[in-house]
Write an enzyme that holds these catalytic residues in place. Structure first.
Site, PDB file in Angstrom:
ATOM      1  N   LYS A  77       0.868  -1.174   0.000  1.00 26.68           N
ATOM      2  CA  LYS A  77       0.000   0.000   0.000  1.00 26.68           C
ATOM      3  C   LYS A  77       0.905   1.224   0.000  1.00 26.68           C
ATOM      4  O   LYS A  77       1.807   1.340   0.828  1.00 26.68           O
ATOM      5  CB  LYS A  77      -0.897  -0.003   1.235  1.00 26.68           C
ATOM      6  CG  LYS A  77      -1.854   1.154   1.309  1.00 26.68           C
ATOM      7  CD  LYS A  77      -2.752   0.962   2.519  1.00 26.68           C
ATOM      8  CE  LYS A  77      -3.551   2.188   2.822  1.00 26.68           C
ATOM      9  NZ  LYS A  77      -4.324   2.005   4.060  1.00 26.68           N
ATOM     10  N   ARG A 121     -11.864  -1.300   4.869  1.00 20.72           N
ATOM     11  CA  ARG A 121     -11.062  -2.166   5.727  1.00 20.72           C
ATOM     12  C   ARG A 121     -11.020  -1.630   7.154  1.00 20.72           C
ATOM     13  O   ARG A 121     -11.108  -2.379   8.110  1.00 20.72           O
ATOM     14  CB  ARG A 121      -9.637  -2.270   5.160  1.00 20.72           C
ATOM     15  CG  ARG A 121      -8.797  -3.361   5.748  1.00 20.72           C
ATOM     16  CD  ARG A 121      -7.653  -2.985   6.694  1.00 20.72           C
ATOM     17  NE  ARG A 121      -7.586  -1.672   7.224  1.00 20.72           N
ATOM     18  CZ  ARG A 121      -6.765  -0.712   6.800  1.00 20.72           C
ATOM     19  NH1 ARG A 121      -5.940  -0.908   5.811  1.00 20.72           N
ATOM     20  NH2 ARG A 121      -6.767   0.466   7.374  1.00 20.72           N
TER      21      ARG A 121
END
Length: 142
Positions: A77, A121
């Site tokens: 990420k 998330r």
């Protein structure tokens, strides 16, 4: 991918509109619960996030590589934080991008918008945490 020419391999690129609604809230919750389980079993690796500060732009870059043994996955990420984006440019202060790679070869399988995924998330992490950490017979959250 064995035997496939490098010339024909493709990396999937997905923007936010491609991702929104694909996994359901239930699927996000299940995936986060499985990730927590893998982490608890020592089958998930993620070092503390790496970052560099960019004073010139009042922001920073963050990188968060990860690897999970089961199901075998790897991703990184990449996050850009710019404190003045909203005020100066009408843009969000945070952008994130996910790069999914084949754990065996490192080939980039997909590059995806990570901003929406991060929102979902994060919510799922709170939901899964409440599922296991809330007192029995709890009726309220907050």
């Amino acid at each position: 991918m064995p035997g496939t020419s490098w010339a024909t391999r493709k990396t999937l690129i997905l923007g936010r509109s491609d991702i929104e609604g694909l996994p359901t809230v239930r699927e996000y919750n299940e995936a986060v619960e499985e990730a927590f389980r893998a982490h608890g079993l020592g089958k998930y690796m993620m070092e503390p996030k790496m970052h560099i500060i960019i004073p010139k732009y009042h922001g920073e870059w963050e990188a968060m590589p990860s690897y999970c043994e089961q199901p075998e996955t790897s991703a990184c990420k990449w996050v850009a934080i710019r404190e003045e984006n909203r005020r100066k440019f009408g843009l969000p202060n945070v952008f994130s991008t996910l790069v999914y790679t084949d754990p065996r070869t490192g080939f980039p399988l997909a590059i995806c918008d990570g901003t929406y995924h991060t929102l979902m998330r994060t919510g799922a992490a709170g939901g899964v945490s409440a599922k296991y950490l809330a007192r029995r017979n709890s009726e309220r959250l907050g």
